[in-house]
Design a protein around this motif. Sequence first.
Motif, PDB file in Angstrom:
ATOM      1  N   MET A 124      -4.199  -2.506 -10.754  1.00  0.00           N
ATOM      2  CA  MET A 124      -5.636  -2.255 -10.716  1.00  0.00           C
ATOM      3  C   MET A 124      -6.161  -2.393  -9.284  1.00  0.00           C
ATOM      4  O   MET A 124      -6.949  -1.571  -8.804  1.00  0.00           O
ATOM      5  N   GLN A 169      -2.574   6.974 -15.539  1.00  0.00           N
ATOM      6  CA  GLN A 169      -3.054   6.584 -14.212  1.00  0.00           C
ATOM      7  C   GLN A 169      -3.877   5.296 -14.276  1.00  0.00           C
ATOM      8  O   GLN A 169      -3.810   4.443 -13.391  1.00  0.00           O
ATOM      9  N   ASN A 170      -4.634   5.137 -15.359  1.00  0.00           N
ATOM     10  CA  ASN A 170      -5.451   3.937 -15.523  1.00  0.00           C
ATOM     11  C   ASN A 170      -4.911   3.060 -16.645  1.00  0.00           C
ATOM     12  O   ASN A 170      -5.657   2.459 -17.398  1.00  0.00           O
ATOM     13  N   TYR A 206      -3.602   0.248 -16.778  1.00  0.00           N
ATOM     14  CA  TYR A 206      -3.880  -1.180 -16.770  1.00  0.00           C
ATOM     15  C   TYR A 206      -5.171  -1.519 -17.495  1.00  0.00           C
ATOM     16  O   TYR A 206      -5.459  -2.668 -17.767  1.00  0.00           O
ATOM     17  N   THR A 207      -5.985  -0.514 -17.792  1.00  0.00           N
ATOM     18  CA  THR A 207      -7.223  -0.776 -18.535  1.00  0.00           C
ATOM     19  C   THR A 207      -7.068  -0.448 -20.014  1.00  0.00           C
ATOM     20  O   THR A 207      -7.964  -0.678 -20.801  1.00  0.00           O
ATOM     21  N   TYR A 240       0.816  -1.216   0.000  1.00  0.00           N
ATOM     22  CA  TYR A 240       0.000   0.000   0.000  1.00  0.00           C
ATOM     23  C   TYR A 240       0.850   1.267   0.000  1.00  0.00           C
ATOM     24  O   TYR A 240       0.329   2.373  -0.169  1.00  0.00           O
ATOM     25  N   ASP A 279      -4.980   0.526  -7.367  1.00  0.00           N
ATOM     26  CA  ASP A 279      -5.363   1.785  -8.011  1.00  0.00           C
ATOM     27  C   ASP A 279      -4.177   2.748  -8.092  1.00  0.00           C
ATOM     28  O   ASP A 279      -4.244   3.912  -7.685  1.00  0.00           O
TER      29      ASP A 279
END
Length: 344
Positions: A103, A328-329, A331-332, A74, A106
């Motif tokens: 993911m 930032q995203n 992985y999608t 974390y 986040d």
Amino acid sequence: MSKNSTYILAIESSCDDTAAAVLHNDIVMSNVVAGQEVHKKYGGVVPELASRAHQQNIVPVVHEALREAKISKYQLSAIAFTSGPGLMGSLLVGTSFAKSLAMGLDIPLIDVNHMQAHILAHFITEEKHHKPTFPFLALTISGGHTQIVKVTGYFTMEILGQTLDDAVGEAFDKSAKILGFPYPGGPLIDKYAREGNPKAFKFTKPKVGGLDFSFSGLKTAILYFYQAEVKKDPDFVEKNRNDICASIQYTIIQILMDKLKLAVKQTGIKQVAIGGGVSANSGIRKALKDAEQKGWQTFVPKLEYTTDNAAMVGIVGYLKYSEHDFDQNGYTENNIVAKARLSL
């Protein structure tokens, strides 16, 4: 460059080593590598077996990297992973794991070019280790690649020359196989060469124009040499092992250094750094150090950063993260995928 407290988890799975590392900014906190013994009896890496072993190793390797770094998942700022080049099955294991973990936490996902990582490993901060300044020349030498690269920025690189056929690491390993050594044979040639006469046997260097390399002809010459000598004396290799290895290694090093000298002459750049698994070879390291007498400034990585490792992936991840070069995203996104072939 930002020096905020950044923790990067890096994952490397391009071939047969499963590796994970944690970097705090540009300092390595842990660097864990799990090798795969299963390939030895086959005399080379078997892709299907490699990907299965990665699946078994990746969770414990990542767990150990976090434990040694004394941080929680974390606390991670981002996850960097090798997206290519490499074996597709092996790359997919690391890619899938990295995407899933990013993911779940986040946090940003950062894809890393394996060959860039070998070059940028020189920017890991280590005690008594000097970093090159731009521009510099990089000689990347491994089992799959042989390149001379002009580096003018962290992510500004130009290939000046590369192998037209086999990589130098393959030349070492295949030569060792011809001589009857077990896999991987390259380190054994280096070991025996230290006790031999490098000019005992002469092998013709390939004639290749410019800054490109070729090693397939040398491999063939070594095979014919072996066959002819063993026909005359079945114990030839055993009697001359050290001299044969020293002569093979000397020829390969001469091929590399001739091209490197030409690159320095053509570019006027006298800062030279080496990277990749074959840069662990003691003869190559010595030849590069000897070149300092010509006014060169040379950079040789720590042994643990030469063969495939995750620390080198982590430093690229840190440099990209510092420059906000990530999604930032990510992985999608479909554009962050494993690629068996990936150029600089």
